[in-house]
Motif scaffolding. Structure first.
Motif, PDB file in Angstrom:
ATOM      1  N   MET A   1       0.824  -1.205   0.000  1.00  0.00           N
ATOM      2  CA  MET A   1       0.000   0.000   0.000  1.00  0.00           C
ATOM      3  C   MET A   1       0.858   1.255   0.000  1.00  0.00           C
ATOM      4  N   LYS A   2       1.970   1.209   0.735  1.00  0.00           N
ATOM      5  CA  LYS A   2       2.867   2.359   0.781  1.00  0.00           C
ATOM      6  C   LYS A   2       3.403   2.685  -0.608  1.00  0.00           C
ATOM      7  N   SER A   3       3.789   1.665  -1.360  1.00  0.00           N
ATOM      8  CA  SER A   3       4.339   1.882  -2.707  1.00  0.00           C
ATOM      9  C   SER A   3       3.307   2.525  -3.619  1.00  0.00           C
ATOM     10  N   VAL A   4       2.045   2.114  -3.490  1.00  0.00           N
ATOM     11  CA  VAL A   4       0.981   2.699  -4.317  1.00  0.00           C
ATOM     12  C   VAL A   4       0.818   4.174  -3.994  1.00  0.00           C
ATOM     13  N   LEU A   5       0.779   4.504  -2.708  1.00  0.00           N
ATOM     14  CA  LEU A   5       0.629   5.900  -2.299  1.00  0.00           C
ATOM     15  C   LEU A   5       1.808   6.743  -2.779  1.00  0.00           C
ATOM     16  N   LEU A   6       3.014   6.205  -2.694  1.00  0.00           N
ATOM     17  CA  LEU A   6       4.183   6.947  -3.150  1.00  0.00           C
ATOM     18  C   LEU A   6       4.144   7.162  -4.656  1.00  0.00           C
ATOM     19  N   ILE A   8       1.420   7.420  -6.453  1.00  0.00           N
ATOM     20  CA  ILE A   8       0.412   8.462  -6.678  1.00  0.00           C
ATOM     21  C   ILE A   8       0.981   9.834  -6.352  1.00  0.00           C
ATOM     22  N   GLN A   9       1.700   9.935  -5.242  1.00  0.00           N
ATOM     23  CA  GLN A   9       2.288  11.214  -4.843  1.00  0.00           C
ATOM     24  C   GLN A   9       3.295  11.715  -5.872  1.00  0.00           C
ATOM     25  N   PHE A  10       4.067  10.795  -6.438  1.00  0.00           N
ATOM     26  CA  PHE A  10       5.101  11.210  -7.378  1.00  0.00           C
ATOM     27  C   PHE A  10       4.522  11.603  -8.733  1.00  0.00           C
ATOM     28  N   LEU A  11       3.573  10.844  -9.235  1.00  0.00           N
ATOM     29  CA  LEU A  11       3.077  11.046 -10.596  1.00  0.00           C
ATOM     30  C   LEU A  11       1.900  12.005 -10.691  1.00  0.00           C
ATOM     31  N   THR A  12       1.283  12.340  -9.556  1.00  0.00           N
ATOM     32  CA  THR A  12       0.108  13.208  -9.611  1.00  0.00           C
ATOM     33  C   THR A  12       0.179  14.283  -8.538  1.00  0.00           C
ATOM     34  N   ARG A  13      -0.801  15.163  -8.597  1.00  0.00           N
ATOM     35  CA  ARG A  13      -0.976  16.179  -7.552  1.00  0.00           C
ATOM     36  C   ARG A  13      -2.212  15.871  -6.714  1.00  0.00           C
ATOM     37  N   LEU A  14      -2.630  14.628  -6.710  1.00  0.00           N
ATOM     38  CA  LEU A  14      -3.799  14.233  -5.941  1.00  0.00           C
ATOM     39  C   LEU A  14      -3.464  14.209  -4.448  1.00  0.00           C
ATOM     40  N   PRO A  15      -4.403  14.594  -3.603  1.00  0.00           N
ATOM     41  CA  PRO A  15      -4.164  14.542  -2.155  1.00  0.00           C
ATOM     42  C   PRO A  15      -4.108  13.094  -1.674  1.00  0.00           C
ATOM     43  N   THR A  16      -3.090  12.778  -0.904  1.00  0.00           N
ATOM     44  CA  THR A  16      -2.926  11.431  -0.351  1.00  0.00           C
ATOM     45  C   THR A  16      -2.434  11.542   1.088  1.00  0.00           C
ATOM     46  N   PRO A  17      -2.630  10.502   1.884  1.00  0.00           N
ATOM     47  CA  PRO A  17      -2.100  10.519   3.253  1.00  0.00           C
ATOM     48  C   PRO A  17      -0.579  10.587   3.239  1.00  0.00           C
ATOM     49  N   GLN A  18      -0.017  11.284   4.185  1.00  0.00           N
ATOM     50  CA  GLN A  18       1.433  11.349   4.305  1.00  0.00           C
ATOM     51  C   GLN A  18       1.968  10.015   4.845  1.00  0.00           C
ATOM     52  N   VAL A  19       3.042   9.529   4.246  1.00  0.00           N
ATOM     53  CA  VAL A  19       3.635   8.273   4.688  1.00  0.00           C
ATOM     54  C   VAL A  19       5.133   8.471   4.902  1.00  0.00           C
ATOM     55  N   GLN A  20       5.667   7.759   5.856  1.00  0.00           N
ATOM     56  CA  GLN A  20       7.103   7.757   6.086  1.00  0.00           C
ATOM     57  C   GLN A  20       7.733   6.761   5.117  1.00  0.00           C
ATOM     58  N   ALA A  21       8.709   7.217   4.354  1.00  0.00           N
ATOM     59  CA  ALA A  21       9.277   6.343   3.332  1.00  0.00           C
ATOM     60  C   ALA A  21      10.764   6.595   3.164  1.00  0.00           C
ATOM     61  N   THR A  22      11.457   5.528   2.853  1.00  0.00           N
ATOM     62  CA  THR A  22      12.880   5.619   2.538  1.00  0.00           C
ATOM     63  C   THR A  22      13.052   5.752   1.032  1.00  0.00           C
ATOM     64  N   GLU A  23      14.274   6.008   0.604  1.00  0.00           N
ATOM     65  CA  GLU A  23      14.547   6.077  -0.831  1.00  0.00           C
ATOM     66  C   GLU A  23      14.252   4.733  -1.491  1.00  0.00           C
TER      67      GLU A  23
END
Length: 239
Positions: A1-6, A8-23
Motif C-alpha cells: 500500500m505504501k508503494s501505491v501511495l508513493l 500516486i504522490q510522485f506522478l500526480t498532484r492528488l491529495p494522499t495521506p502522508q507516509v514515512q518512506a525511505t529512498e
C-alpha cells in the motif's frame, strides 16, 4: 500500500495521506506507475464527459486540462528539457545532456510543449467526434506508464538522478504482469497494443541518441506514447 501511495504522490498532484518512506520505498513504487495511469485516465475521461455536456471542443479542452493538472505537467517538463537539449546540441551528446540539466526552458522546449498540448487537444476532439472515447482515455495513460518500467530495465541510467533510483527495483515479472493487463485492455481498446512498438521505438531512440535514460527521458516518453496512442485509436476507428 505504501508503494501505491508513493507512486500516486510522485506522478500526480492528488491529495494522499502522508507516509514515512525511505529512498528504497520510493524506488519500489515504480512498479505501480501503470496503476496510477488508470487513475489519471479515469479523471481525464471524467473531465471529457463533463465537458461533452456542453460541446466537443469543451470536452477536449477539459480532458487536456485535467491531464495537465492532475500530473502537475511533470512529463511535459521532461519533454521540454529533452527538446531543448536535442534542439540545441543534437550532434554533441555531452552538450545535449548539459542543456537538458539546465532548469530553464528554452525556445525548443516551449515549442515542444505547445505542439504536444495542441496534438492532444485535436486528437481528443477527433475521438470525441468519432464517439465512445472514454474507454480509450482511461486506458491510454495506463499503457504509456508501462514504458518507464521497460526503459529502466533495458537502458542504463544517464546519471545518478531520478532514473537511477529505480534500476534495482524493476523486474521482468512486473513488466509481464502489466503486459497481461494491457492485453486484457486491448479487448476493449485494441489500439493500445501499439504501446508495445511505441515504447520499443522510444527506447531504441534513447539508446542511439543518448546511450541511456533519465527522469526527463521517462517523462518525454510517456507524453509521446500517449499522443501516439491517441493517433492510433483514431486511425483504427477510421479503418
Amino acid at each position: 500500500m505504501k508503494s501505491v501511495l508513493l507512486a500516486i504522490q510522485f506522478l500526480t498532484r492528488l491529495p494522499t495521506p502522508q507516509v514515512q518512506a525511505t529512498e528504497r520505498d520510493f524506488a519500489r513504487s515504480m512498479r505501480w506507475f501503470p496503476a496510477v495511469g488508470l487513475i489519471i485516465g479515469a479523471l481525464v475521461a471524467g473531465g471529457a464527459w463533463l465537458g461533452a455536456q456542453l460541446d466537443g471542443w469543451v470536452a477536449a479542452l477539459a480532458a487536456v486540462a485535467v491531464w495537465v493538472g492532475v500530473t502537475g505537467a511533470l512529463h511535459l517538463d521532461g519533454l521540454a528539457d529533452l527538446a531543448d537539449g536535442y534542439g540545441a546540441a543534437h550532434k554533441d551528446r555531452a552538450r545535449l545532456l548539459a542543456v537538458m540539466a539546465d532548469p530553464h526552458v528554452g525556445s525548443f522546449g516551449v515549442v515542444a510543449i505547445v505542439l504536444q498540448l495542441l496534438a492532444k487537444l485535436v486528437l481528443v476532439h477527433a475521438l470525441i467526434a468519432a464517439g465512445d472515447v472514454f474507454p480509450a482515455l482511461i486506458l491510454l495513460p495506463f499503457a504509456a506508464r508501462i514504458g518507464p518500467l521497460v526503459w529502466t530495465l533495458w537502458l542504463p541510467p544517464l546519471h545518478a538522478g531520478l532514473g537511477a533510483r529505480f534500476v534495482e527495483h524493476v523486474r521482468v515479472s512486473h513488466i509481464v504482469g502489466w503486459s497481461v493487463a494491457l492485453a486484457a485492455g486491448a479487448i476493449v481498446v485494441p489500439a493500445i497494443l501499439l504501446a508495445v512498438p511505441l515504447i520499443a521505438l522510444w527506447g531504441v531512440w534513447l539508446r542511439r541518441t543518448l546511450g541511456g535514460v533519465s527522469g526527463d527521458c521517462h517523462g518525454a516518453g510517456i507524453e509521446l506514447v500517449e499522443t501516439g496512442l491517441l493517433l492510433a485509436v483514431l486511425a483504427l476507428r477510421h479503418l
